[in-house]
Design a protein around this motif. Sequence first.
Motif, mmCIF file in Angstrom:
data_model
loop_
_atom_site.group_PDB
_atom_site.id
_atom_site.type_symbol
_atom_site.label_atom_id
_atom_site.label_comp_id
_atom_site.label_asym_id
_atom_site.label_seq_id
_atom_site.Cartn_x
_atom_site.Cartn_y
_atom_site.Cartn_z
ATOM 1 N N UNK A 18 0.838 -1.207 0.000
ATOM 2 C CA UNK A 18 0.000 0.000 0.000
ATOM 3 C C UNK A 18 0.869 1.251 0.000
ATOM 4 N N UNK A 19 1.917 1.245 0.801
ATOM 5 C CA UNK A 19 2.813 2.401 0.839
ATOM 6 C C UNK A 19 3.460 2.629 -0.519
ATOM 7 N N UNK A 20 3.823 1.534 -1.197
ATOM 8 C CA UNK A 20 4.415 1.665 -2.536
ATOM 9 C C UNK A 20 3.420 2.278 -3.508
ATOM 10 N N UNK A 21 2.175 1.842 -3.427
ATOM 11 C CA UNK A 21 1.136 2.405 -4.290
ATOM 12 C C UNK A 21 0.930 3.891 -4.001
ATOM 13 N N UNK A 22 0.975 4.247 -2.721
ATOM 14 C CA UNK A 22 0.705 5.630 -2.342
ATOM 15 C C UNK A 22 1.809 6.594 -2.752
ATOM 16 N N UNK A 23 2.939 6.083 -3.183
ATOM 17 C CA UNK A 23 3.977 6.950 -3.749
ATOM 18 C C UNK A 23 3.603 7.427 -5.146
ATOM 19 N N UNK A 24 2.715 6.705 -5.800
ATOM 20 C CA UNK A 24 2.460 6.970 -7.214
ATOM 21 C C UNK A 24 1.007 7.288 -7.541
ATOM 22 N N UNK A 25 0.058 6.575 -6.911
ATOM 23 C CA UNK A 25 -1.335 6.688 -7.337
ATOM 24 C C UNK A 25 -1.934 8.075 -7.138
ATOM 25 N N UNK A 26 -1.742 8.735 -5.973
ATOM 26 C CA UNK A 26 -2.380 10.059 -5.827
ATOM 27 C C UNK A 26 -1.967 11.047 -6.913
ATOM 28 N N UNK A 27 -0.681 11.086 -7.238
ATOM 29 C CA UNK A 27 -0.236 11.997 -8.288
ATOM 30 C C UNK A 27 -0.814 11.643 -9.642
ATOM 31 N N UNK A 28 -0.914 10.340 -9.924
ATOM 32 C CA UNK A 28 -1.489 9.907 -11.201
ATOM 33 C C UNK A 28 -2.969 10.263 -11.276
ATOM 34 N N UNK A 29 -3.688 10.109 -10.172
ATOM 35 C CA UNK A 29 -5.099 10.495 -10.146
ATOM 36 C C UNK A 29 -5.262 11.991 -10.381
ATOM 37 N N UNK A 30 -4.384 12.784 -9.766
ATOM 38 C CA UNK A 30 -4.454 14.225 -9.944
ATOM 39 C C UNK A 30 -4.224 14.605 -11.403
ATOM 40 N N UNK A 31 -3.219 13.965 -12.021
ATOM 41 C CA UNK A 31 -2.924 14.275 -13.422
ATOM 42 C C UNK A 31 -4.078 13.870 -14.327
ATOM 43 N N UNK A 32 -4.666 12.731 -14.071
ATOM 44 C CA UNK A 32 -5.747 12.243 -14.928
ATOM 45 C C UNK A 32 -7.030 13.038 -14.708
ATOM 46 N N UNK A 33 -7.285 13.458 -13.455
ATOM 47 C CA UNK A 33 -8.509 14.206 -13.152
ATOM 48 C C UNK A 33 -8.356 15.690 -13.464
#
Length: 553
Positions: free
Chosen positions: A22-37
Motif C-alpha cells: 500500500x505504501x508503494x502504491x501511495x507513492x504513485x497513485x495520488x499523483x497519477x489520479x491528480x494528473x488524470x482528473x
Amino acid sequence: MMAWDRLAVVAYESPFAPCGGVAAVMKHLPGALAAEAGGRVAVFTPLHYRMPQAPRPADLLLAAVYAVPLGTRQVTVNLRHLAQDPIDWYFVGTDQIELFAGAPDPYGVGANLTRDALFFGAAVARGLWMLDPRAAWGLHVIDWQAATTALALASGGQIWPHRVQLALHNSYDAPLRYYDLHQVGISPHDCPPAGSPETSTVLLRALPLVAPTVCTVSQQFAHDLVSEPLHTHLLAAHLQPHLPGRLRGVDDGCFVAPSVPAEITSAKPAAAPARLLAWKRERWVQAVEALTTLPGQEHEPVWGDRVAFAQAAASGALAPLLMGGRDDSQQKGYDLAAAAIDRLLAADCPAQFILLPMPGGEGLAGLGYLRELAARWPSRVLALPFRFRGYADLLAGTAYGLMPSLYEPFGSANEFYLAGTAVIARATGGLVQQVVPMPLASGWAVGVERLARAWHQPAAVPTGYLFREDEGLSAQPEAWWRLRGSRYGGPDGREHQPLFGSMVDAFVDVTQAAVTRWRDEPEAYATMVLAGLQHVRDGFTWQRAAREYLAAL
C-alpha cells in the motif's frame, strides 16, 4: 460528468508510515489520479507518530480541530496539512498516545487495530465536512482499515452526496460488534451488513455503501478472489456471495523507475545482452563488498559466513538469487524458500542465496529457521533480517529474484525487472501477469500454462520462471486449512504436508532450470531480462491505473 467535485484517497498506510504494497502504491497513485482528473487530490492517512518516517506535527499546518467520540470520551482530532503539489496530505492525529501507536509498522497495535481504524474512519468523515461542508467527495478507500470511512459517512444506508470506491489490496477484513461502532459514534443501523445480520465485518457493512464496482490491484487477483480455495474457503469465504459481478482488476503501475542504464536498454539487440551482463557483474561485486563490510551488530545480525560467501562468489560460477520483503508465514513463503534452498544446495545447485526478511510480529525469534539454514550452508546462504543499505546493488547484481508467495494481489516483480533482474515466482495474482513464463517440459507446467494463457500470447518472449504445485492438491480447501493452521519446523510442521511438499518440488525444479539457463546460456538469460524490463515498463503504468479507477468511481 463526475458525480463528485473533490477527489481524495483514504489509506491507513503511506510512504510516511510504510509496511508493504500500500505504501508503494501511495507513492504513485495520488499523483497519477491528480494528473488524470486535472486537479488536486487530497490524501487522508493517520499520523502514525511512532514510525520514523512520520512527519513532525510542528512541520505541518493545522487544517482543522474537532472532536470524535471514543467510548465515553470526546477525543480532539488535529487534522494537519502538508502540500506536495498536486497532493494535499491530511494527517489525522490526536493527543491520545494509545491511538495510531503502531510499531514497527502502522498495523502493529495488536487487538487495537479495529478500534484505531474505526476512529480513523470517523475522523476522516468529520474532516471532510470541516474542510468543505458543501463538497461532494469522490473517495478512493484502500482496504478495510480505510473502508471504515464509508461506515462513518452512512446515514440510513446511504452516503449521499459522496461516492466511495473500495480498492482491495488484499482480502483481509475485521469482525465488528455493535459495541465497536458505538464507541466512535457510528450507528450500526446506518450501515447494515450485506447478507445475514448475524455476520458483521467492516467489509460486509461497507459493500452495500460503496460504488458497485469493487476494485482490486490486478486482474488476476480479481479472478483469484472468487476462484482460488485459499480465498473462497478461508480468507474471504464470507465475502463470496457479495463479490461476483462486482470485481474489477485494475493493475498497479510499476513501483520504481528503471535503473538499468539507457546505453544498455537502447543498444542494438545484438549488443544489449553482453552490456547488461557486464553491468550486472559490476553491481554484484559492489554488493558482495558491501556485504563483507557489514558490522554485524546485535540489532542487525548477519546469519551466514560473509567471508566464505564472498570467496565463493568470487569465482563467478554461482548464480546469486535474492529474496526480500516482510516475514509473513501466511503469504510471502520464506519457509517455502528455505525448504527449497536446502534441497537445491544438497543437490549441488550452483547458486548462492541472499535473504532479506523484515521481521514480523514475532521478531527475530520467528526467523530461527533462516538462521539455521544459513548455519548449514554458511558460504552459500546469507540472511540479513534488517534493511540492508546496499539493496540497490543486490537488486541489480543478482541473477533472479525469488517470490514464492502463497498469494500475491499484485507483487513487486516489476522492481526486479526494472533493476535488470529476472524473477522466479509462484504463479498467483499479479505475478502471473508480470512474468511471461519460460515453457518447461514438466508436470508442474500444467497449472502455470492454465493461468498464463489468459495474459500472454503463445509467441510472447519469456521473461522469467513461474511454478505451481499439483493442481489436484491446490484445489482442495482442506489442504489449505491444514497449511495455514501449521508452522514450519518440527515433526508436525507444514513441510510434512502434501500441498507444501508439492510447492517445494515445483520450486526446486524450476529454480534448477533457471540457474542452468543463467550458467549455460548467459546471452539468452540477458535477452530474457531485457524482455521482462520492457514488458513491465510498457504494460503497467500509473496513468492507465488512474484512468481506470476514475472510470469506475
